[in-house]
Design a protein around this motif. Structure first.
Motif, PDB file in Angstrom:
ATOM      1  N   MET A 123       5.136  41.895  -9.201  1.00  0.00           N
ATOM      2  CA  MET A 123       3.883  41.355  -9.720  1.00  0.00           C
ATOM      3  C   MET A 123       3.956  41.258 -11.237  1.00  0.00           C
ATOM      4  O   MET A 123       4.335  42.214 -11.908  1.00  0.00           O
ATOM      5  N   LEU A 124       3.604  40.095 -11.755  1.00  0.00           N
ATOM      6  CA  LEU A 124       3.513  39.872 -13.193  1.00  0.00           C
ATOM      7  C   LEU A 124       2.030  39.751 -13.521  1.00  0.00           C
ATOM      8  O   LEU A 124       1.395  38.744 -13.199  1.00  0.00           O
ATOM      9  N   TRP A 125       1.480  40.794 -14.137  1.00  0.00           N
ATOM     10  CA  TRP A 125       0.052  40.851 -14.438  1.00  0.00           C
ATOM     11  C   TRP A 125      -0.207  40.147 -15.767  1.00  0.00           C
ATOM     12  O   TRP A 125       0.197  40.628 -16.818  1.00  0.00           O
ATOM     13  N   LEU A 126      -0.899  39.022 -15.706  1.00  0.00           N
ATOM     14  CA  LEU A 126      -1.209  38.250 -16.897  1.00  0.00           C
ATOM     15  C   LEU A 126      -2.521  38.699 -17.537  1.00  0.00           C
ATOM     16  O   LEU A 126      -2.686  38.638 -18.749  1.00  0.00           O
ATOM     17  N   ARG A 127      -3.442  39.136 -16.696  1.00  0.00           N
ATOM     18  CA  ARG A 127      -4.761  39.584 -17.158  1.00  0.00           C
ATOM     19  C   ARG A 127      -5.274  40.620 -16.171  1.00  0.00           C
ATOM     20  O   ARG A 127      -5.099  40.472 -14.961  1.00  0.00           O
ATOM     21  N   TYR A 128      -5.905  41.677 -16.683  1.00  0.00           N
ATOM     22  CA  TYR A 128      -6.504  42.695 -15.826  1.00  0.00           C
ATOM     23  C   TYR A 128      -7.719  43.269 -16.545  1.00  0.00           C
ATOM     24  O   TYR A 128      -7.733  43.415 -17.755  1.00  0.00           O
ATOM     25  N   SER A 168       6.737  46.532  -7.808  1.00  0.00           N
ATOM     26  CA  SER A 168       7.057  46.665  -9.223  1.00  0.00           C
ATOM     27  C   SER A 168       6.148  45.720  -9.991  1.00  0.00           C
ATOM     28  O   SER A 168       6.215  44.501  -9.818  1.00  0.00           O
ATOM     29  N   SER A 169       5.270  46.294 -10.815  1.00  0.00           N
ATOM     30  CA  SER A 169       4.275  45.512 -11.546  1.00  0.00           C
ATOM     31  C   SER A 169       4.575  45.557 -13.029  1.00  0.00           C
ATOM     32  O   SER A 169       4.718  46.631 -13.610  1.00  0.00           O
ATOM     33  N   LEU A 170       4.662  44.388 -13.630  1.00  0.00           N
ATOM     34  CA  LEU A 170       4.905  44.278 -15.062  1.00  0.00           C
ATOM     35  C   LEU A 170       3.610  43.826 -15.726  1.00  0.00           C
ATOM     36  O   LEU A 170       3.100  42.742 -15.423  1.00  0.00           O
ATOM     37  N   LEU A 171       3.084  44.666 -16.613  1.00  0.00           N
ATOM     38  CA  LEU A 171       1.805  44.396 -17.265  1.00  0.00           C
ATOM     39  C   LEU A 171       2.019  44.128 -18.744  1.00  0.00           C
ATOM     40  O   LEU A 171       2.704  44.899 -19.433  1.00  0.00           O
ATOM     41  N   VAL A 172       1.434  43.046 -19.223  1.00  0.00           N
ATOM     42  CA  VAL A 172       1.459  42.747 -20.638  1.00  0.00           C
ATOM     43  C   VAL A 172       0.580  43.773 -21.357  1.00  0.00           C
ATOM     44  O   VAL A 172      -0.360  44.320 -20.774  1.00  0.00           O
TER      45      VAL A 172
END
Length: 165
Positions: free
Chosen positions: A55-60, A101-105
């Motif tokens: 998962m590529l988290w662009l906004r949360y 596996s989550s990648l958060l900006v």
């Protein structure tokens, strides 16, 4: 996007994406805007415990955090899409048994309704982190939002293409 996708990462030259979204809420909101891909060493596998969810988290917002957040980040990635301090979190989805596996900006660098970039850059960064190899199959690709709490209206447009090498 699954039809005809089950392709090894090494056979993909690029995955250019242009993603626009508008989210409005009428109540308190908790959720995210993400790219969500499934990989596996087996062609077509997106449901067994051998599969890997990326998962590529662009906004949360609203305090939403990824699976594995309580254990802390397992890596920090710099210079991805021109931004630094991406944090990688990992954990097991207890409902499916699949590792996520989550990648958060960094929160200060979140995207506000628009992302343009080559999704393969993210997948290649995960190879560099040792999550899988270039011979791993990319079996499913999705983009959207996950609303975990609140009433929300989400309108999006995604242009995404997979260019084979």
């Amino acid at each position: 996007m699954t039809q005809g996708l089950s392709t090894q990462l090494s056979a993909i030259a690029s995955i250019p994406a242009d993603y626009h979204w508008v989210r409005t809420n009428t109540t308190l909101y908790e959720g995210n805007v993400v790219f969500d891909f499934m990989t596996s060493d087996t062609k077509g596998d997106s449901t067994s415990t051998a599969a890997h969810e990326l998962m590529l988290w662009l906004r949360y917002e609203g305090g939403q955090v990824p699976i594995g957040y309580s254990s802390g980040p397992v890596a920090t990635i710099n210079n991805l899409y021109g931004k630094n301090n991406w944090k990688l979190y990992q954990g097991k989805n207890t409902a499916t048994g699949i590792t996520v596996s989550s990648l958060l900006v960094d929160p200060a660098d979140q995207y506000w309704g628009h992302f343009t970039g080559d999704v393969k850059d993210w997948l290649s960064a995960m190879v560099t982190q040792g999550l899988f190899t270039d011979s791993t199959y990319v079996n499913v690709g999705n983009a959207g939002m996950e609303p975990f709490h609140g009433t929300v209206n989400f309108v999006n447009t995604l242009n995404l293409r997979i260019n084979l090498a």
